[in-house]
Design a protein around this motif. Sequence first.
Motif, PDB file in Angstrom:
ATOM      1  N   LEU A   1       0.839  -1.116  -0.085  1.00 32.91           N
ATOM      2  CA  LEU A   1      -0.015  -0.077  -0.127  1.00 32.91           C
ATOM      3  C   LEU A   1       0.973   1.332  -0.121  1.00 32.91           C
ATOM      4  O   LEU A   1       0.448   2.364  -0.597  1.00 32.91           O
ATOM      5  N   ALA A   2       1.989   1.050   0.518  1.00 29.29           N
ATOM      6  CA  ALA A   2       3.015   2.253   0.793  1.00 29.29           C
ATOM      7  C   ALA A   2       3.531   2.602  -0.820  1.00 29.29           C
ATOM      8  O   ALA A   2       3.620   3.769  -1.226  1.00 29.29           O
TER       9      ALA A   2
ATOM     10  N   THR B   1      -8.463  -4.048   7.114  1.00 28.61           N
ATOM     11  CA  THR B   1      -8.629  -4.534   6.248  1.00 28.61           C
ATOM     12  C   THR B   1      -7.366  -4.471   5.324  1.00 28.61           C
ATOM     13  O   THR B   1      -7.207  -4.435   3.895  1.00 28.61           O
ATOM     14  N   LEU B   2      -6.267  -4.407   5.885  1.00 25.59           N
ATOM     15  CA  LEU B   2      -4.792  -4.255   5.212  1.00 25.59           C
ATOM     16  C   LEU B   2      -4.387  -5.265   4.390  1.00 25.59           C
ATOM     17  O   LEU B   2      -4.096  -5.177   3.297  1.00 25.59           O
ATOM     18  N   VAL B   3      -4.552  -6.574   4.723  1.00 25.64           N
ATOM     19  CA  VAL B   3      -4.066  -7.669   4.099  1.00 25.64           C
ATOM     20  C   VAL B   3      -5.134  -7.905   2.863  1.00 25.64           C
ATOM     21  O   VAL B   3      -4.567  -8.282   1.574  1.00 25.64           O
ATOM     22  N   ASP B   4      -6.485  -7.629   2.932  1.00 26.05           N
ATOM     23  CA  ASP B   4      -7.227  -7.519   1.852  1.00 26.05           C
ATOM     24  C   ASP B   4      -6.935  -6.838   0.941  1.00 26.05           C
ATOM     25  O   ASP B   4      -6.935  -7.004  -0.512  1.00 26.05           O
TER      26      ASP B   4
ATOM     27  N   GLY C   1      -4.156  -7.503  -1.445  1.00 25.16           N
ATOM     28  CA  GLY C   1      -4.207  -8.675  -2.158  1.00 25.16           C
ATOM     29  C   GLY C   1      -3.549  -9.954  -1.683  1.00 25.16           C
ATOM     30  O   GLY C   1      -3.185 -10.601  -2.481  1.00 25.16           O
ATOM     31  N   LEU C   2      -3.334  -9.911  -0.316  1.00 27.14           N
ATOM     32  CA  LEU C   2      -2.585 -11.005   0.071  1.00 27.14           C
ATOM     33  C   LEU C   2      -3.332 -11.949   1.121  1.00 27.14           C
ATOM     34  O   LEU C   2      -3.059 -12.715   1.982  1.00 27.14           O
TER      35      LEU C   2
ATOM     36  N   ALA D   1       6.555 -12.286  -1.469  1.00 28.68           N
ATOM     37  CA  ALA D   1       7.489 -11.670  -2.159  1.00 28.68           C
ATOM     38  C   ALA D   1       6.991 -11.461  -3.616  1.00 28.68           C
ATOM     39  O   ALA D   1       7.242 -10.706  -4.332  1.00 28.68           O
ATOM     40  N   GLY D   2       5.889 -12.383  -3.913  1.00 32.37           N
ATOM     41  CA  GLY D   2       5.336 -11.997  -5.228  1.00 32.37           C
ATOM     42  C   GLY D   2       4.091 -11.312  -5.312  1.00 32.37           C
ATOM     43  O   GLY D   2       3.398 -11.434  -6.449  1.00 32.37           O
ATOM     44  N   ARG D   3       3.926 -10.411  -4.376  1.00 29.24           N
ATOM     45  CA  ARG D   3       2.837  -9.639  -4.168  1.00 29.24           C
ATOM     46  C   ARG D   3       2.354  -8.954  -5.466  1.00 29.24           C
ATOM     47  O   ARG D   3       1.422  -8.496  -5.662  1.00 29.24           O
TER      48      ARG D   3
END
Length: 252
Positions: free
Chosen positions: A202-203, A214-217, A220-221, A250-252
């Motif tokens: 997000l940064a 809702t950070l992980v959502d 997309g993780l 790592a593949g985010r």
Amino acid sequence: MSHPSDGEFQTEAAERLAALPGVMAVTLGGSRAAGTATADSDWDFAVYYRGDSFRPESLRELGWPGEIFPIGGWGGGVFNGGAWLTAGSRTVDVHYRDLADIEYRLAEAEAGRFGIERLLFHLAGIPTYVVLAELAINQVLHGDLPRPGYPAALRRTAPPRWQTEATATLGYARTGHAPRGHLADTAGAIATAACQAAHAVLAGRGEWVTNEKTLVDRAGLRGVDTVLAGLTADPAALSHAVDQAEALLAGR
């Protein structure tokens, strides 16, 4: 007020908070500001002041019962205190925000610098630029406040720092916990690393973050859930889970 509507409550609450000694601005945050609140969602207000002009005990004048903490009562740092109150049937949180600290955090973020502070209910901790995220996202109900955009320097410096933390967290889980069959420790490290990596994502996008709900959502993780599902205390299984998490993040 007798059974006021949400709109009436918001207006009167803002007026009463703004009238307290030393308060220069009031904002509404959380789900109420985002428009995602349900009927029983709490109300998150912040009062902005400068120096020692604001006295938390003045919140008693509102007549709302609850717990009022002193400035610094939440451990110092950017979350320097607040109050948990009840206004009729409504749950109200009030956060204290010193404008001098806000100005300092803004200057630091514009230079690409920030800290990460430990805070309850946050796996990865909170970046000190969270107070700027509040200014950018929250509704200003009283007073004049800056509405910062996401600093370009922060977009450059924050992602590698967060990703380094995620890598280090998984590395320790791989060597310190997985070989010993520490299920809870390994799972906790994977969850923490997912939040750290999500901050990096997000940064990099220049998207503000105010909490981890809702950070992980958003990053997309959420696939990290499948890594943890059905995990056992078998050392080989734990090591494999760490490897899977590392590849995913790592593949985010």
